[in-house]
Design a protein around this motif. Structure first.
Motif, PDB file in Angstrom:
ATOM      1  N   PRO A 113       2.644   3.131  31.941  1.00  0.00           N
ATOM      2  CA  PRO A 113       3.071   3.117  33.341  1.00  0.00           C
ATOM      3  C   PRO A 113       2.494   4.313  34.087  1.00  0.00           C
ATOM      4  CG  PRO A 113       4.863   3.815  31.902  1.00  0.00           C
ATOM      5  CD  PRO A 113       3.768   3.342  31.010  1.00  0.00           C
ATOM      6  N   GLY A 114       2.290   4.125  35.383  1.00  0.00           N
ATOM      7  CA  GLY A 114       1.788   5.212  36.210  1.00  0.00           C
ATOM      8  C   GLY A 114       0.296   5.202  36.409  1.00  0.00           C
ATOM      9  N   PHE A 115      -0.445   4.577  35.494  1.00  0.00           N
ATOM     10  CA  PHE A 115      -1.898   4.551  35.604  1.00  0.00           C
ATOM     11  C   PHE A 115      -2.362   3.304  36.349  1.00  0.00           C
ATOM     12  CE2 PHE A 115      -1.863   7.401  31.833  1.00  0.00           C
ATOM     13  CZ  PHE A 115      -2.637   8.421  32.355  1.00  0.00           C
ATOM     14  N   TRP A 116      -3.215   3.513  37.368  1.00  0.00           N
ATOM     15  CA  TRP A 116      -3.939   2.412  37.978  1.00  0.00           C
ATOM     16  C   TRP A 116      -5.317   2.407  37.342  1.00  0.00           C
ATOM     17  CZ3 TRP A 116      -4.629  -2.047  39.938  1.00  0.00           C
ATOM     18  CH2 TRP A 116      -5.816  -2.394  40.593  1.00  0.00           C
ATOM     19  N   VAL A 117      -5.659   1.311  36.685  1.00  0.00           N
ATOM     20  CA  VAL A 117      -6.881   1.239  35.888  1.00  0.00           C
ATOM     21  C   VAL A 117      -7.763   0.114  36.406  1.00  0.00           C
ATOM     22  CG1 VAL A 117      -7.838   0.966  33.578  1.00  0.00           C
ATOM     23  CG2 VAL A 117      -5.606   2.060  33.875  1.00  0.00           C
ATOM     24  N   GLU A 118      -9.013   0.433  36.664  1.00  0.00           N
ATOM     25  CA  GLU A 118     -10.005  -0.587  36.993  1.00  0.00           C
ATOM     26  C   GLU A 118     -10.906  -0.762  35.774  1.00  0.00           C
ATOM     27  OE1 GLU A 118     -12.058   0.614  40.478  1.00  0.00           O
ATOM     28  OE2 GLU A 118     -10.274   0.650  41.737  1.00  0.00           O
ATOM     29  N   SER A 119     -10.608  -1.752  34.952  1.00  0.00           N
ATOM     30  CA  SER A 119     -11.425  -2.012  33.768  1.00  0.00           C
ATOM     31  C   SER A 119     -12.412  -3.144  34.015  1.00  0.00           C
ATOM     32  CB  SER A 119     -10.537  -2.352  32.574  1.00  0.00           C
ATOM     33  OG  SER A 119      -9.748  -3.493  32.832  1.00  0.00           O
TER      34      SER A 119
END
Length: 856
Positions: A113-119
């Motif tokens: 939680p808390g991470f915005w990830v663009e994979s």
């Protein structure tokens, strides 16, 4: 990790809690080896660190690790349960990782939680943000391997830290710390640190062979074997090899290569030592934005003839192309993709001097050649007729005798018209090649102490030193391409009344050769001093505080540039080719700052506690900021302030971690890079200094009402805003973006995971439901990236004690979700928010992977 145990109650001294370090110079290496040699001469007391793996898939329940010992982001080395931490930390154990089977390092971040990830970029060079971080890549989140940074500056230009890391079965577990003490014990980590901890021979992992098949041409083999030798020594070897067509259809074998790791370690329970050697030779594609449009209801939709979930503009038509320049042409090979060739040697050890003091040392040397070749779509997607009308005056003026213009394929296969590919569209495509050979050495040496004085203390004082040397060679040509999967290069020619070609705007599909040129050499030296103490004041109350001083020195040279005409009168494409002059501008900069953190944890009961923390930290400028602008004088340390308050509760059926947070970045330099499709080069960038502020709440919860069913929830709500973002643009207009939402970051992220455990826990199946609210690709918030929801499926069955099979389905319903817009259109205001066609990067379409593993 096996570690040193002083004879004090149940205190467990973990080797994995040390921050990162480096070695390059002989004197640094000598110090590390001497410390390790001393370690081996100490008396032996057997101990294990409790890094045991679960044996059944059902043990992989998300969030069910309330009592797990954490070692990341800490000063002291004594045992600390996750439930007692005074900062927000998430853990992923071996079985969780095997169940979800992440494709990349970024995919593991999604489980925190808390991470915005663009994979959506693939296996490398992705973007990660947390708690209102206003910077991209890994510039403010540290990626660690065994508590040492994979790269000291994870946001070095075109060299994100994840390009030097590959996720495979040699990883035993992951720990992720958000905010809090991360920036004190790790460099460039105000947003957090994610620590990938590897297996070792003394953990007696045995062996594993695993085969993975993917419906996108993926064939992959992972394997490892570890063995204890005698009582104190262990050996381990493992890695992977795979070949794949790519998660988007590239038209060729897009991913190929692998990694191998060998480790020898010693642990007598009081002292430990490990040497780890890793080799990566692997190439993966970098996926970029694709063309999109709107349907009759105003919803984002596919352009006719292009599948946004599975297609990419890159392909054979933009591979193995000669980009002309002074001297021999540069051969651009798109099939190389992002190609990492890396050799890394890591040494670490712990030496217990006596019952009070211990020495922990970590050192790493990395020598890598990293090549990044990719086709970057740029400019506006246009109807062919509109594009030809726009360039026609230029072509007719340049070539007397021309009375009209025509578009035709560069390979001579035909002429384009309004119906070509079912859409009649064209767009610019930058063929960009960046070579970054890098040599880096780090060392971290720490003295820890455990003693009683008004309570119990676990203290540390340490030093981190890093030396990095890199080259940055960048060359690019701008092409014109059609719009379809695996696009082809297009020429625009001037024709006479009989239809004969009299001159060409383009050449072999290139609108401009040499639209970017850089040649850079840099040396960076980083030094950090830090100290901290975890003070157990009473059995219920613990205070911890730490401080860090850090300095970076950047020295190097950047070649000056000019434009040249290559002299072909039949085309305009070679009239303004960027090239080097042979003269260099020197860079000599030094920055330093210091930060501190103070936290408190109160444990009402073993399974219920609260914590609070305030952190005043910083981020120093990166050497990458000078790659293209050696004379800039606007760089300085960025002050960062963070506060958080958390509640932790656990019981047999319910676990909860809830954290409220506040983050403020002060005096951030935002740079607007906009590629001009008329001149086919980047305009002089606009720079604005502003603040950002974010309030938010993170939740990590688990409900397990019965052995056969559980429900995990991860959620983040935040309000990330720009503050004081006002400036006068190039037209003289005052732009005020104060209060706008940070680019690409959603306000709400939810990850709900219902799961079932069957056949006495031998089978686990779960659905991952991800929801992200709307985002914006620019600071003006002029274009909306709509909310979207993804559903993924994971399943794993332990068929026998030694054989397991797994299934992973990503994006089950083939949802169209956009993670970013078109960065080359500018980050301040994309300018084409009302256009019928635009560029954006979607998540991957539905993919299916099956795996089977044999353990022994």
């Amino acid at each position: 990790m096996v570690s040193c145990v002083p004879p004090k109650g149940e205190a467990l001294w973990q080797a994995d809690n040390a921050p990162r370090g480096t070695f390059m110079h002989k004197r640094i290496l000598t110090c590390s080896i001497l410390a390790l040699a001393t370690c081996l001469s100490a008396p032996a007391v057997m101990a294990q660190d409790g890094e045991a793996s679960a044996e059944k898939p059902s043990d992989a329940v998300r969030g069910g690790d309330f009592d797990e010992i954490v070692v990341t982001g800490r000063a002291g080395g004594a045992e600390l349960r996750k439930a007692e931490a005074s900062f927000a930390v998430s853990t992923l154990n071996d079985e969780q990782l095997r169940l979800t089977n992440p494709v990349s390092a970024a995919d593991t971040f999604k489980q925190v939680p808390g991470f915005w990830v663009e994979s959506s970029g693939g296996e490398g060079s992705n973007n990660v943000r947390s708690r209102g971080i206003p910077t991209d890549g890994y510039s403010s989140v540290a990626l660690q391997e065994n508590s040492l940074s994979v790269q000291y500056d994870g946001g070095l230009g075109y060299l994100n830290a994840d390009q030097s890391f590959r996720f495979d079965e040699t990883i035993a577990r992951v720990e992720a710390v958000r905010g809090g003490p991360a920036s004190i014990f790790a460099p460039n980590a105000p947003g957090g640190v994610v620590n990938f901890i590897t297996r070792k021979g003394t953990d007696e992992p045995g062996g594993l062979i695993k085969y993975t098949w993917g419906d996108y041409g993926e064939n992959r083999v992972d394997a490892y074997y570890g063995q204890r030798i005698g009582n104190n020594w262990g050996v381990f070897v493992g890695g992977f090899y795979r070949a794949s067509d790519g998660m988007r259809d590239m038209g060729f074998k897009a991913s190929k290569g692998g990694q191998i790791r060998g480790t020898i370690n010693y642990d007598d329970g009081r002292n430990s030592f490990m040497v780890d050697v890793k080799r990566i030779d692997d190439k993966v594609p970098f996926y970029l934005p694709v063309p999109l449009t709107y349907d009759a209801n105003g919803k984002i939709a596919d352009v006719p003839g292009f599948d946004s979930r599975n297609d990419t503009l890159a392909g054979p038509g933009t591979s193995n192309v000669a980009i002309l320049r002074e001297g021999a042409p540069y051969i651009f090979d798109l099939t190389e993709g992002s190609h990492t060739k890396l050799t890394q040697v890591s040494i670490e050890g712990t030496f217990q001097i006596d019952d009070t003091f211990a020495i922990q040392t970590r050192s790493r040397y990395k020598d890598a050649d990293i090549l990044r070749n990719a086709m970057f779509p740029t400019g506006n997607v246009q109807e062919l007729s509109a594009y030809l009308a726009g360039v026609s005056p230029t072509v007719l003026a340049a070539f007397p005798g021309a009375v009209g213009v025509r578009a035709q394929y560069a390979d001579g296969s035909g002429v384009l018209d309004a119906d070509t590919n079912g859409n009649g569209l064209v767009v610019g495509g930058n063929l960009l090649s960046v070579s970054v050979p890098i040599e880096e050495a780090m060392t971290d040496n720490r003295l820890t102490a455990e003693f009683d004085a008004g309570g119990h203390h676990n203290a540390a004082i340490g030093m981190t030193y890093d030396a990095t040397s890199y080259r940055f060679d960048r060359y690019m040509g701008t092409t014109l391409i059609d719009v379809k999967g695996n696009a082809n290069r297009v020429d625009v020619v001037g024709v006479d009344a009989a239809g004969n070609v009299v001159g060409s705007l383009t050449d072999n599909g290139f609108q401009r050769y040499g639209s970017i040129y850089d040649r850079v050499g840099m040396n960076v030296h980083n030094l950090a001093l830090y100290a901290g103490d975890e003070w157990q004041v009473t059995p219920a109350l613990r205070l911890d505080f730490a401080a860090r001083w850090e300095r970076t020195r950047i020295n190097g040279q950047v070649e000056q540039k000019t434009t040249v005409d290559l002299g072909n009168p039949a085309t305009l494409a070679d009239n303004n080719v960027l090239a080097g002059t042979g003269n260099y501008t020197k860079v000599d900069q030094s920055f330093d700052d210091w930060g501190w953190t103070l936290g408190a944890n109160y444990q009402f009961a073993p399974q219920f506690g609260v914590f609070a923390r305030y952190t005043d930290t910083f981020r120093l400028p990166s050497a990458g900021e000078y790659n293209g602008s050696p004379t800039r004088t606007d760089q300085s340390s960025v002050p960062i302030k963070m506060a958080e308050f958390g509640v932790k509760y656990g019981s047999g059926i319910f676990n909860l971690f809830a954290t409220a947070f506040w983050t403020k970045f002060e005096g951030v330099r935002f740079t607007n890079y906009r590629f001009n499709e008329v001149t086919n080069q980047y305009d002089d960038p606009e720079v604005v200094v502003a603040d950002t502020q974010t309030w938010g709440v993170e939740l990590e919860a688990l409900v397990r009402p019965a052995e056969f069913f559980d429900f995990a929830l991860q959620a983040t709500w935040q309000d990330p805003q720009y503050k004081g973002f006002t400036y006068t643009d190039s037209s003289g207009t005052i732009q005020d973006y104060d209060g706008n939402q940070l680019i690409r970051v959603p306000k709400l992220m939810i990850r709900a995971v219902p799961g079932v455990n069957l056949f006495n826990g031998r089978v686990r199946a779960e659905a991952e439901i991800e929801h992200y609210t709307k985002r914006y690709p620019d600071i003006a918030n002029s274009q909306v990236l709509p909310a979207y929801t993804l559903v993924n499926l994971n399943a794993r069955a332990q068929v026998t004690d030694n054989i397991a099979i797994g299934l992973n389905v990503q994006n089950l319903f083939n949802e169209l979700g956009l993670t970013e817009g078109n960065p080359r259109a500018g980050s301040f205001n994309v300018g084409d928010s009302n256009s019928q066609y635009f560029l954006a990067r979607p998540v991957f379409g539905r993919t299916v992977r099956l795996n089977a593993s044999l353990s022994f």
